[in-house]
Design a protein around this motif. Structure first.
Motif, PDB file in Angstrom:
ATOM      1  N   PRO A 235       2.409   8.571   9.816  1.00  0.00           N
ATOM      2  CA  PRO A 235       2.884   8.266   8.498  1.00  0.00           C
ATOM      3  C   PRO A 235       2.530   9.231   7.401  1.00  0.00           C
ATOM      4  O   PRO A 235       3.104   9.450   6.582  1.00  0.00           O
ATOM      5  CB  PRO A 235       2.372   6.963   8.148  1.00  0.00           C
ATOM      6  CG  PRO A 235       1.295   6.612   9.132  1.00  0.00           C
ATOM      7  CD  PRO A 235       1.815   7.342  10.244  1.00  0.00           C
ATOM      8  N   VAL A 236       1.054   9.740   7.672  1.00  0.00           N
ATOM      9  CA  VAL A 236       0.569  10.702   6.790  1.00  0.00           C
ATOM     10  C   VAL A 236       0.461  12.059   7.644  1.00  0.00           C
ATOM     11  O   VAL A 236      -0.446  11.808   8.670  1.00  0.00           O
ATOM     12  CB  VAL A 236      -0.737  10.146   6.102  1.00  0.00           C
ATOM     13  CG1 VAL A 236      -1.309  11.306   5.440  1.00  0.00           C
ATOM     14  CG2 VAL A 236      -0.318   8.932   5.419  1.00  0.00           C
ATOM     15  N   LEU A 237       1.105  13.048   7.192  1.00  0.00           N
ATOM     16  CA  LEU A 237       1.138  14.508   8.083  1.00  0.00           C
ATOM     17  C   LEU A 237      -0.650  15.063   7.975  1.00  0.00           C
ATOM     18  O   LEU A 237      -1.225  14.567   7.098  1.00  0.00           O
ATOM     19  CB  LEU A 237       1.841  15.427   7.554  1.00  0.00           C
ATOM     20  CG  LEU A 237       3.196  15.104   7.524  1.00  0.00           C
ATOM     21  CD1 LEU A 237       4.048  16.461   6.699  1.00  0.00           C
ATOM     22  CD2 LEU A 237       3.781  14.999   8.865  1.00  0.00           C
ATOM     23  N   ILE A 293      -2.739  -0.897   7.763  1.00  0.00           N
ATOM     24  CA  ILE A 293      -1.806  -1.196   6.949  1.00  0.00           C
ATOM     25  C   ILE A 293      -0.252  -0.892   7.392  1.00  0.00           C
ATOM     26  O   ILE A 293       0.785  -1.749   7.203  1.00  0.00           O
ATOM     27  CB  ILE A 293      -1.836  -0.494   5.735  1.00  0.00           C
ATOM     28  CG1 ILE A 293      -3.097  -0.873   4.756  1.00  0.00           C
ATOM     29  CG2 ILE A 293      -0.772  -0.450   4.599  1.00  0.00           C
ATOM     30  CD1 ILE A 293      -3.387   0.034   3.639  1.00  0.00           C
ATOM     31  N   MET A 294       0.080  -0.022   8.204  1.00  0.00           N
ATOM     32  CA  MET A 294       1.431   0.335   8.438  1.00  0.00           C
ATOM     33  C   MET A 294       1.720  -0.574   9.647  1.00  0.00           C
ATOM     34  O   MET A 294       2.921  -0.741  10.232  1.00  0.00           O
ATOM     35  CB  MET A 294       1.451   1.726   9.172  1.00  0.00           C
ATOM     36  CG  MET A 294       1.314   2.825   8.406  1.00  0.00           C
ATOM     37  SD  MET A 294       2.453   2.972   7.102  1.00  0.00           S
ATOM     38  CE  MET A 294       3.907   3.538   7.847  1.00  0.00           C
ATOM     39  N   ASP A 295       0.836  -1.333  10.302  1.00  0.00           N
ATOM     40  CA  ASP A 295       1.216  -2.333  11.369  1.00  0.00           C
ATOM     41  C   ASP A 295       2.001  -3.826  10.582  1.00  0.00           C
ATOM     42  O   ASP A 295       1.038  -4.207  10.125  1.00  0.00           O
ATOM     43  CB  ASP A 295      -0.029  -2.658  12.228  1.00  0.00           C
ATOM     44  CG  ASP A 295       0.273  -3.501  13.246  1.00  0.00           C
ATOM     45  OD1 ASP A 295       1.484  -3.873  13.563  1.00  0.00           O
ATOM     46  OD2 ASP A 295      -0.566  -4.137  13.635  1.00  0.00           O
ATOM     47  N   VAL A 296       3.215  -4.000  10.821  1.00  0.00           N
ATOM     48  CA  VAL A 296       3.855  -5.179  10.426  1.00  0.00           C
ATOM     49  C   VAL A 296       3.868  -6.270  11.238  1.00  0.00           C
ATOM     50  O   VAL A 296       4.438  -7.345  11.109  1.00  0.00           O
ATOM     51  CB  VAL A 296       5.251  -4.756   9.724  1.00  0.00           C
ATOM     52  CG1 VAL A 296       5.127  -3.633   8.718  1.00  0.00           C
ATOM     53  CG2 VAL A 296       6.185  -4.205  10.884  1.00  0.00           C
ATOM     54  N   LYS A 326       1.874  -4.153   0.951  1.00  0.00           N
ATOM     55  CA  LYS A 326       0.683  -4.036   1.820  1.00  0.00           C
ATOM     56  C   LYS A 326      -0.436  -3.041   1.084  1.00  0.00           C
ATOM     57  O   LYS A 326      -1.429  -3.017   1.013  1.00  0.00           O
ATOM     58  CB  LYS A 326       1.105  -3.588   2.906  1.00  0.00           C
ATOM     59  CG  LYS A 326       1.634  -4.710   3.910  1.00  0.00           C
ATOM     60  CD  LYS A 326       2.370  -4.299   5.354  1.00  0.00           C
ATOM     61  CE  LYS A 326       1.200  -4.010   6.144  1.00  0.00           C
ATOM     62  NZ  LYS A 326       0.380  -5.220   6.807  1.00  0.00           N
ATOM     63  N   LEU A 327       0.167  -1.818   0.753  1.00  0.00           N
ATOM     64  CA  LEU A 327      -0.372  -0.922   0.058  1.00  0.00           C
ATOM     65  C   LEU A 327      -1.067  -1.391  -1.316  1.00  0.00           C
ATOM     66  O   LEU A 327      -2.171  -1.273  -1.594  1.00  0.00           O
ATOM     67  CB  LEU A 327       0.330   0.418  -0.258  1.00  0.00           C
ATOM     68  CG  LEU A 327       0.906   1.163   1.107  1.00  0.00           C
ATOM     69  CD1 LEU A 327       1.669   2.215   0.445  1.00  0.00           C
ATOM     70  CD2 LEU A 327      -0.475   1.840   1.428  1.00  0.00           C
ATOM     71  N   SER A 328      -0.143  -2.072  -2.138  1.00  0.00           N
ATOM     72  CA  SER A 328      -0.823  -2.549  -3.397  1.00  0.00           C
ATOM     73  C   SER A 328      -1.646  -3.708  -2.979  1.00  0.00           C
ATOM     74  O   SER A 328      -2.735  -3.696  -3.890  1.00  0.00           O
ATOM     75  CB  SER A 328       0.342  -3.058  -4.106  1.00  0.00           C
ATOM     76  OG  SER A 328      -0.179  -3.698  -5.125  1.00  0.00           O
TER      77      SER A 328
END
Length: 485
Positions: A235-237, A293-296, A326-328
């Motif tokens: 998700p983040v290069l 965080i990316m894990d839903v 999730k980020l917030s």
């Protein structure tokens, strides 16, 4: 006796001095714990009235989620109900209403401006009967939680300058984005995540591009630049370690790199060197924070049902809305979401229906989700595009097939949470939906109000660059206090 009195007085003065000094040191220590960026040596001359990391007054909101609808959704098919346009369908727009407005090159040479009423019906929702199009029933269901502003306006009439204006407060590029200003002004709540993140999604309609200048740090330190999350496996290069380098080796490498950068920083006094070190350290900490965080997979079935099944498909609008929550929730100050595809110059009824399906349920779910978690009061959610659409058809008019050109004179944005009055409709336009008749809100006013909710006086959030002090609101902007609860 006189000598003893003087010595006693000096003793009391010393005692008071040391006592007060200890309180000052204690306050500074506490401040450094509560506001870690307080003594971080942020560069720039921001003026005597503003200290980065400290709000000017008690904030109503701690975080912002901006659901930007790129391409400009039509206010006449969403939140500005104009039955007169249906009554006068096909009739010419009165010249007295159009006035001297500058038109785009796409309609400037039209010989006729036939009025086009919305193909879709509207219903009233909530305690105060807000009119919402049938395209947005889920957003209608949260009418009591949102404030619809119907009187936003801008000077920009084309996408690039209008979009840039909304994001940076200026129509030209190379200025800090709103998220960067908030990052600079308030710092980060979570040292393992950036203060400003960006999410992209795209609908099936005609799209306008989004580009990195929209989340640029401009002349601010690069630590304030938005971090773009992608829907790919990474998700983040460049966040993961290279092959053959484990986390311990990465730590040693960063420590050695920091030593070398410190030497350069002491020699050249370039704040960007320090900013780069901070970015390396942030990337290291994000290696553990981001995957979680990316894990839903841990989200409940009720949450998935609320956002819709697409929330499990990375890169969709629904998935990004869930990720924004999730980020917030984990302390990201500013989450910027761009959803492309709202540029309906032709075939608006069909294309806009598809776009609305993409965003309606998930937008409402985000507000509801934040509310039931007790986070809406401290999170400001914003939904809207860069300008509105004309009340007349671009080109040939047919009941089920018409398009609308750009219209900067009036359009709609809605906001929720963060101290904004819920269940409110603010501003009004004429019966033709062409001009504002009550409570105009300029883009600078919008920015001033958003910053106000974060505890920032927009006139004091400044940064000196190239000999002058800049701010998000330039030399304008008034807080719209009527919409603040």
């Amino acid at each position: 006796m006189e000598k003893e009195f003087l010595e006693h007085g000096l003793h009391l003065n010393r005692r008071k001095f040391l006592s007060r000094l200890s309180l000052g040191i204690g306050s500074a220590a506490l401040g450094s714990l509560l506001i870690p960026d307080l003594f971080s040596g942020l560069s720039g001359d921001s003026g005597a009235d503003f200290i980065p990391g400290i709000p000017n007054f008690a904030p109503k909101a701690k975080r912002i989620i901006y659901l930007f609808q790129d391409g400009a959704p039509s206010q006449l098919e969403s939140f500005d109900y104009k039955p007169k346009l249906r009554e006068m369908m096909g009739q010419e727009l009165p010249a007295s209403i159009r006035g001297s407005q500058i038109l785009t090159g796409m309609t400037a040479n039209q010989k006729s401006f036939p009025l086009a009423g919305s193909y879709y019906d509207f219903k009233q929702y909530g305690r105060h009967g807000a009119w919402v199009s049938d395209l947005f029933p889920h957003i209608g269901s949260i009418a009591d939680d949102i404030c619809i502003i119907k009187s936003i306006y801008t000077e920009a009439i084309n996408h690039d300058p209008a979009l840039t204006f909304f994001q940076t407060g200026a129509q030209q590029g190379n200025r800090p984005s709103m998220g960067s200003w908030v990052s600079y002004g308030l710092g980060s709540e979570n040292k393992n995540l950036p203060a400003f993140t960006v999410l992209l999604s795209k609908g099936k309609g005609n799209g306008q591009g989004v580009y990195s200048k929209l989340w640029s740090n401009g002349f601010l330190d690069s630590i304030h630049q938005g971090v773009l999350f992608s829907s790919s496996e990474n998700p983040v290069l460049y966040l993961n370690n290279p092959e053959g380098l484990d986390r311990n080796e990465r730590r040693k490498m960063l420590d050695k790199l920091a030593e070398l950068n410190d030497i350069s920083a002491n020699e050249f006094h370039d704040p960007e060197i320090t900013a780069k070190v901070q970015q390396y350290e942030m990337a290291y900490r994000m290696q553990t924070a981001v995957p979680d965080i990316m894990d839903v997979s841990k989200e409940s079935d009720d949450i998935v049902k609320m956002y819709g099944p697409e929330c499990l498909v990375p890169g969709t609008y629904a998935a990004n809305c869930l990720l924004a929550r999730k980020l917030s929730e984990n302390g990201v100050r500013f989450v910027q979401l761009y959803h492309q595809g709202w540029d309906q110059h032709t075939n608006l009824p069909m294309e806009m229906a598809g776009q609305a399906r993409d965003v309606d349920q998930a937008s409402a779910a985000l507000v509801t989700d934040l509310k039931q978690r007790g986070l809406l009061d401290e999170t400001l959610v914003i939904w809207g595009g860069e300008f509105g659409r004309t009340n007349y058809s671009q080109g040939k008019l047919e009941k089920a097939n018409y398009g609308r050109d750009h219209h900067p004179r009036c359009f709609c944005v809605w906001m929720a949470g963060g101290g904004v009055t819920p269940g409110m409709v603010y501003g009004e336009t004429d019966d033709f939906g062409y001009n504002i008749t009550q409570n105009p809100v300029h883009v600078h006013d919008f920015h001033a109000t958003v910053l106000n909710q974060m505890g920032i006086d927009h006139t004091k959030l400044t940064f000196k660059s190239l000999g002058r002090r800049y701010r998000l609101t330039d030399v304008a902007g008034n807080v719209v206090r009527d919409i603040i609860s």
